[in-house]
Design an enzyme around this catalytic site. Structure first.
Site, PDB file in Angstrom:
ATOM      1  N   ASP A  77      -8.848  -3.102  -1.548  1.00  8.03           N
ATOM      2  CA  ASP A  77     -10.087  -3.273  -0.768  1.00  8.03           C
ATOM      3  C   ASP A  77     -11.128  -3.870  -1.722  1.00  8.03           C
ATOM      4  O   ASP A  77     -10.785  -4.263  -2.839  1.00  8.03           O
ATOM      5  CB  ASP A  77     -10.524  -1.898  -0.205  1.00  8.03           C
ATOM      6  N   LYS A  84       6.669  11.714  -5.976  1.00  2.00           N
ATOM      7  CA  LYS A  84       5.842  10.631  -5.443  1.00  2.00           C
ATOM      8  C   LYS A  84       5.481  10.943  -3.988  1.00  2.00           C
ATOM      9  O   LYS A  84       6.354  11.178  -3.154  1.00  2.00           O
ATOM     10  CB  LYS A  84       6.606   9.306  -5.514  1.00  2.00           C
ATOM     11  N   THR A  99       8.532  -5.870  -3.804  1.00  2.00           N
ATOM     12  CA  THR A  99       9.908  -6.282  -4.097  1.00  2.00           C
ATOM     13  C   THR A  99      10.653  -6.732  -2.842  1.00  2.00           C
ATOM     14  O   THR A  99      11.709  -7.350  -2.927  1.00  2.00           O
ATOM     15  CB  THR A  99      10.698  -5.150  -4.796  1.00  2.00           C
ATOM     16  N   ARG A 131      15.997   8.335  -1.270  1.00  2.15           N
ATOM     17  CA  ARG A 131      17.103   8.797  -0.420  1.00  2.15           C
ATOM     18  C   ARG A 131      18.376   9.257  -1.130  1.00  2.15           C
ATOM     19  O   ARG A 131      19.002  10.226  -0.656  1.00  2.15           O
ATOM     20  CB  ARG A 131      17.412   7.714   0.620  1.00  2.15           C
TER      21      ARG A 131
END
Ligand code: C5P
Length: 233
Positions: free
Chosen positions: A64, A32, A118, A209
């Site tokens: 947009d 990602k 979230t 991470r």
């Protein structure tokens, strides 16, 4: 079989990201690219990663007017990414135009929706003028996204069960906030393990991470993939 693991490449430069990616194989994971890496390293970074054979989720959360979003989706599809996303709160017309714009590509990227971030609480959502609980708003936006022709959405693993029931099997659920057992939760609060997320109906898990900052990332990746394949069997 291709992995259900998407690694969030949240790095500050192309060099640091490439040093990390050089250890990986496209059969281990998808990757990602989010705001930080895209703003630092640009489309060239995405091209380098696709040239290495990786499936790329371009996580730029477009939001947009319909014409602008349709144009940027086309530009992103030309980078041969595997998946990209737009904000569902941009409305059905915006999502529909985005989906239509991708329809002209021979193998179009998957287009998914971001619903309620979230990180937002019910109270914060209501402060924006939306008079609903976050989980109800997520379900509402999921229905809108499907109607607009999108392939799925980003959601919390806690919402996956409900969304799977509401939306049926043919709707991708992609979930961040995943923490392998024993890893540090960082700033994520509503977390789930990889296996529990897949059991709840998630198609792809996003992990950053716990892998990128591990002393032995390859071991963590192997552990997660083993856990995921045990759920499949
Ligand atoms: O490091 P960690 O596993 O928490 O990374 C999660 C990734 O998923 C980050 O790139 C973060 O921006 C992204 N994300 C998230 N929550 C969302 C949407 C995206 O954590 N609702």
């Amino acid at each position: 079989m291709s992995s259900k693991l998407i690694i969030a490449l949240d790095f500050s430069s192309a060099d640091i990201a490439m040093q990390f990616v050089d250890q990986l194989s496209p059969s281990d994971c998808k990757l990602k690219v989010g705001f930080e890496l895209f703003v630092s390293a640009g489309p060239e970074m995405v091209r380098k990663l696709t040239n290495k054979g990786f499936d790329i989720f371009l996580d730029l959360k477009f939001h947009d007017i319909p014409n602008t979003v349709a144009s940027v989706c086309k530009a992103a599809a030309k980078l041969d990414v595997w998946m990209m996303n737009v904000h569902a709160s941009g409305g059905i017309e915006m999502m529909h135009k985005a989906s239509e714009a991708l329809g002209n590509f021979e193998s179009p990227p998957k287009l998914i929706a971001v619903s309620v971030l979230t990180s937002m609480t019910d109270k914060q959502l209501q402060q924006t003028g939306v008079n609903a609980l976050a989980k109800d708003q997520v379900a509402h936006l999921a229905t809108l996204a499907k109607e607009a022709g999108l392939d799925g959405m980003v959601c919390s693993a806690r919402e996956a069960n409900l969304l799977r029931q509401l939306m049926g099997e043919d709707f991708l659920l992609v979930t961040p906030g995943i923490r392998p057992t024993g890893s540090d939760r960082g700033d994520q609060s509503r977390i789930m393990t990889p296996a529990d997320a897949i059991r709840a109906g998630v198609d792809y898990i996003v992990v950053g991470r716990p892998i990128t900052q591990a002393s032995k990332p390859l071991e963590v990746i192997a552990m997660i993939n083993a856990e995921l394949s045990n759920v499949d069997s």
